[in-house]
Motif scaffolding. Structure first.
Motif, mmCIF file in Angstrom:
data_model
loop_
_atom_site.group_PDB
_atom_site.id
_atom_site.type_symbol
_atom_site.label_atom_id
_atom_site.label_comp_id
_atom_site.label_asym_id
_atom_site.label_seq_id
_atom_site.Cartn_x
_atom_site.Cartn_y
_atom_site.Cartn_z
ATOM 1 N N GLY A 68 2.665 23.261 13.633
ATOM 2 C CA GLY A 68 1.786 22.804 12.552
ATOM 3 C C GLY A 68 2.491 21.819 11.639
ATOM 4 O O GLY A 68 1.908 20.811 11.225
ATOM 5 N N LEU A 69 3.763 22.103 11.330
ATOM 6 C CA LEU A 69 4.538 21.197 10.485
ATOM 7 C C LEU A 69 4.742 19.857 11.198
ATOM 8 O O LEU A 69 4.611 18.794 10.579
ATOM 9 C CB LEU A 69 5.876 21.823 10.107
ATOM 10 N N ASP A 70 5.012 19.901 12.490
ATOM 11 C CA ASP A 70 5.142 18.658 13.266
ATOM 12 C C ASP A 70 3.843 17.856 13.234
ATOM 13 O O ASP A 70 3.864 16.632 13.054
ATOM 14 C CB ASP A 70 5.513 18.955 14.723
ATOM 15 N N ALA A 71 2.713 18.544 13.418
ATOM 16 C CA ALA A 71 1.414 17.859 13.400
ATOM 17 C C ALA A 71 1.178 17.205 12.041
ATOM 18 O O ALA A 71 0.715 16.059 11.966
ATOM 19 C CB ALA A 71 0.286 18.847 13.724
ATOM 20 N N LEU A 72 1.522 17.916 10.974
ATOM 21 C CA LEU A 72 1.361 17.365 9.629
ATOM 22 C C LEU A 72 2.279 16.164 9.412
ATOM 23 O O LEU A 72 1.844 15.124 8.911
ATOM 24 C CB LEU A 72 1.646 18.443 8.577
ATOM 25 N N GLU A 73 3.538 16.305 9.794
ATOM 26 C CA GLU A 73 4.491 15.203 9.606
ATOM 27 C C GLU A 73 4.098 13.973 10.416
ATOM 28 O O GLU A 73 4.316 12.845 9.978
ATOM 29 C CB GLU A 73 5.906 15.667 9.952
ATOM 30 N N ASN A 74 3.510 14.174 11.583
ATOM 31 C CA ASN A 74 3.050 13.049 12.400
ATOM 32 C C ASN A 74 1.805 12.397 11.797
ATOM 33 O O ASN A 74 1.635 11.183 11.890
ATOM 34 C CB ASN A 74 2.765 13.499 13.833
ATOM 35 N N ALA A 75 0.925 13.202 11.189
ATOM 36 C CA ALA A 75 -0.334 12.682 10.655
ATOM 37 C C ALA A 75 -0.201 12.110 9.245
ATOM 38 O O ALA A 75 -0.969 11.215 8.873
ATOM 39 C CB ALA A 75 -1.386 13.792 10.647
ATOM 40 N N ALA A 76 0.750 12.605 8.466
ATOM 41 C CA ALA A 76 0.828 12.249 7.037
ATOM 42 C C ALA A 76 0.905 10.743 6.775
ATOM 43 O O ALA A 76 0.154 10.231 5.932
ATOM 44 C CB ALA A 76 1.970 12.991 6.363
ATOM 45 N N PRO A 77 1.773 9.995 7.453
ATOM 46 C CA PRO A 77 1.833 8.554 7.149
ATOM 47 C C PRO A 77 0.498 7.835 7.391
ATOM 48 O O PRO A 77 0.060 7.030 6.568
ATOM 49 C CB PRO A 77 2.928 8.028 8.084
ATOM 50 N N ALA A 78 -0.157 8.153 8.494
ATOM 51 C CA ALA A 78 -1.444 7.517 8.793
ATOM 52 C C ALA A 78 -2.516 7.988 7.815
ATOM 53 O O ALA A 78 -3.387 7.200 7.416
ATOM 54 C CB ALA A 78 -1.867 7.821 10.229
ATOM 55 N N HIS A 79 -2.456 9.253 7.417
ATOM 56 C CA HIS A 79 -3.445 9.760 6.467
ATOM 57 C C HIS A 79 -3.295 9.079 5.100
ATOM 58 O O HIS A 79 -4.289 8.689 4.476
ATOM 59 C CB HIS A 79 -3.334 11.277 6.326
ATOM 60 N N VAL A 80 -2.060 8.908 4.656
ATOM 61 C CA VAL A 80 -1.829 8.225 3.379
ATOM 62 C C VAL A 80 -2.354 6.791 3.457
ATOM 63 O O VAL A 80 -2.999 6.307 2.522
ATOM 64 C CB VAL A 80 -0.338 8.268 2.984
ATOM 65 N N GLU A 81 -2.106 6.122 4.566
ATOM 66 C CA GLU A 81 -2.636 4.763 4.730
ATOM 67 C C GLU A 81 -4.164 4.773 4.714
ATOM 68 O O GLU A 81 -4.792 3.870 4.163
ATOM 69 C CB GLU A 81 -2.115 4.123 6.018
ATOM 70 N N SER A 82 -4.760 5.784 5.329
ATOM 71 C CA SER A 82 -6.221 5.900 5.337
ATOM 72 C C SER A 82 -6.752 6.099 3.917
ATOM 73 O O SER A 82 -7.744 5.473 3.523
ATOM 74 C CB SER A 82 -6.634 7.076 6.232
ATOM 75 N N VAL A 83 -6.114 6.975 3.155
ATOM 76 C CA VAL A 83 -6.523 7.205 1.771
ATOM 77 C C VAL A 83 -6.394 5.913 0.966
ATOM 78 O O VAL A 83 -7.272 5.558 0.176
ATOM 79 C CB VAL A 83 -5.704 8.351 1.131
ATOM 80 N N ARG A 84 -5.297 5.193 1.190
ATOM 81 C CA ARG A 84 -5.130 3.904 0.502
ATOM 82 C C ARG A 84 -6.245 2.925 0.907
ATOM 83 O O ARG A 84 -6.850 2.286 0.062
ATOM 84 C CB ARG A 84 -3.773 3.281 0.838
ATOM 85 N N HIS A 85 -6.501 2.812 2.200
ATOM 86 C CA HIS A 85 -7.489 1.859 2.709
ATOM 87 C C HIS A 85 -8.896 2.159 2.192
ATOM 88 O O HIS A 85 -9.630 1.245 1.793
ATOM 89 C CB HIS A 85 -7.475 1.864 4.238
ATOM 90 N N HIS A 86 -9.286 3.431 2.249
ATOM 91 C CA HIS A 86 -10.661 3.800 1.910
ATOM 92 C C HIS A 86 -10.870 4.076 0.427
ATOM 93 O O HIS A 86 -12.027 4.164 -0.013
ATOM 94 C CB HIS A 86 -11.097 5.025 2.715
ATOM 95 N N PHE A 87 -9.774 4.197 -0.359
ATOM 96 C CA PHE A 87 -9.950 4.620 -1.746
ATOM 97 C C PHE A 87 -8.997 3.916 -2.718
ATOM 98 O O PHE A 87 -9.412 3.068 -3.498
ATOM 99 C CB PHE A 87 -9.774 6.147 -1.822
#
Length: 170
Positions: free
Chosen positions: A112-131
């Motif tokens: 779960g921690l690996d999945a989060l660490e892999n997703a976090a950079p893209a998620h932050v970029e998504s939050v930046r892009h959409h908001f």
């Protein structure tokens, strides 16, 4: 006897209030749709990410099911079903809650921690892009003020229906 106002006594929204309400709903839908789509491309749902990120910030990567459900505004049974699916995917595990015989602990796994660490950079970029990147710093400050105001309980709020942020701390 119902305490809900009848159609004749309802305080209908005036045009300005209606536009503000609809704008708020439109923002929520647009931002959530975009970030959810981006997370789905990474193999996670928004609730998956919320659970994983919360657990990663907690001591020993552990939270009670009750605390997590309150944070998400979900019922314990709804979160329990979701946690079952996450557990089947290896993202978390359950453990007995020593303080609540009927409850359980949610524990972040290494996977779960690996999945989060892999997703976090893209998620932050998504939050930046959409908001974030679409707003000025003053807009962000205003949103923060609005959020703080909405977190405050009103005198006519039912104490049992308050969100976790509105409840007095113990």
């Amino acid at each position: 006897m119902s305490t809900k106002p009848s159609a004749g006594t309802a305080r209908w929204l005036n045009p300005e209030e209606d536009r503000a309400w609809r704008a708020f709903r439109q923002i929520m839908v647009a931002v959530q749709t975009g970030t959810a789509r981006d997370l789905a491309e990474l193999g996670l749902s928004e609730p998956d990410y919320e659970v994983l990120s919360t657990l990663s910030e907690r001591p020993r990567h552990t939270s009670t099911l009750r605390e997590q459900a309150e944070k998400m505004g979900w019922s314990r049974s709804r979160l329990s079903r979701h946690a079952t699916r996450m557990e089947a995917r290896g993202l978390l595990r359950r453990a007995p809650d020593p303080t609540d015989g009927r409850g359980c602990l949610l524990v972040l796994t290494a996977q779960g921690l690996d999945a989060l660490e892999n997703a976090a950079p893209a998620h932050v970029e998504s939050v930046r892009h959409h908001f974030i990147d679409r707003l000025a710093p003053a807009d962000l400050a205003t949103l923060e003020q609005i959020a703080r105001r909405l977190e405050q309980p009103r005198a006519d709020d039912d104490p049992d229906e308050r969100s976790p942020a509105q409840r007095p701390s113990a």
